[in-house]
Write an enzyme that holds these catalytic residues in place. Structure first.
Site: not given
Ligand code: NAD
Length: 260
Positions: A142, A155
């Site tokens: 991130s 985080y």
């Molecule tokens: P999201 O909530 O849409 O998806 C998260 C996924 O992780 C889901 O499939 C969920 O079931 C899975 N998950 C959660 N806990 C779990 C566990 N204990 N075991 C297995 N699977 C698990 O979130 P997202 O926004 O798509 O985030 C995905 C990644 O991208 C994360 O690492 C997040 O930190 C990173 N990220 C997101 C953003 C953003 O703006 N959305 C920005 C930077 C980084």
């Protein structure tokens, strides 16, 4: 571009992970999905990807907060796909609170899912990648792996940690054909961020679309969300042979967030 490659994408039942799984499948890779969700909906995702792109798509519901289940996920992928060539560590959760009010249990959960799970899966895939002489590890960090924001202690710590882990894995394998890189998105409108938009709307008693605009204006100069398709395209590129000499990098896709 990725025909014959076998990929595991953690946390791919939603958001960015699903976008990346789709992009890898579209390039011809076999994919193992992972993440939580309703079994019927997950099966629809799995069969839909297989139908749309013609490759094999598997699912394993490992809870990545548990070290043993991280290892089982890789073992299952190796058993069912014959090996893992591309590992995308994407599963992540968020909790927002100031440090002194941050629940210890949430700290432990965020570190376990966002950081330790990547150590456990990487540790388990590397021997196979080394034996076959090729591999790609892509960690979804991130912008919070490179800079901080208030109220996100666990985080930010986990994401800085995964950027560090990425560099070590890259260096330890630098003379092989295994690369390890981190992708550092800014705001992407997924369920993880929708929860933050909703909290902002409720706190300010403002409509959701205004909360979205305010959230972007604060950090992301383009005022546009990064899309899961853009992140899928970058992950596909990093998995390709064209990216063979990109390793140990932390690549922002952040609409100018870090340029300020
Ligand atoms: P999201 O909530 O849409 O998806 C998260 C996924 O992780 C889901 O499939 C969920 O079931 C899975 N998950 C959660 N806990 C779990 C566990 N204990 N075991 C297995 N699977 C698990 O979130 P997202 O926004 O798509 O985030 C995905 C990644 O991208 C994360 O690492 C997040 O930190 C990173 N990220 C997101 C953003 C953003 O703006 N959305 C920005 C930077 C980084």
């Amino acid at each position: 571009m990725l025909k014959g490659r076998r990929a595991v994408v953690t946390g791919s039942t939603s958001g960015i992970g699903l976008g990346i799984a789709r992009a890898l499948a579209a390039q011809g890779a076999s994919v193992m999905l992972n993440g939580f969700g309703e079994p019927g909906a997950i099966d629809q995702l799995r069969t839909g990807l297989a139908r749309d792109y013609g490759g094999e798509v598997f699912y394993n519901g490992a809870d990545l907060s548990q070290a043993g289940q991280c290892e089982d996920l890789v073992a299952d992928a190796e058993a069912r796909m014959g090996g893992v060539d591309i590992l995308v560590n994407n599963a992540g959760i968020q909790h927002v609170a100031p440090v002194e009010a941050f629940p210890v249990e949430r700290w432990d959960a965020v570190i376990a899912v966002n950081l330790s799970s990547a150590f456990h899966t990487i540790r388990r895939v590397l021997p196979g990648m080394k034996a076959r002489g090729w591999g790609r590890v892509i960690n979804i960090a991130s912008v919070h792996g490179l800079v901080a924001s208030v109220n996100k202690a666990a985080y930010v710590a986990a994401k800085h940690g995964i950027v560090g882990l990425t560099k070590v894995v890259a260096l330890e394998n630098a003379e092989t054909a295994i690369t390890c890189n981190a992708i550092c998105p800014g705001w992407v409108l997924t369920p993880l961020v929708q929860a933050q938009v909703a909290a902002r709307a409720a706190a300010g008693n403002i409509p959701l679309d205004q909360a979205e605009r305010d959230l972007l204006a604060e950090k992301q100069p383009t005022a546009r969300f990064t899309t899961v398709e853009q992140l899928g395209a970058l992950a596909s590129f990093l998995a390709s042979d064209a990216a063979a000499n990109i390793t140990g990098a932390a690549l922002p896709v952040d609409g100018g967030w870090l340029a300020r």
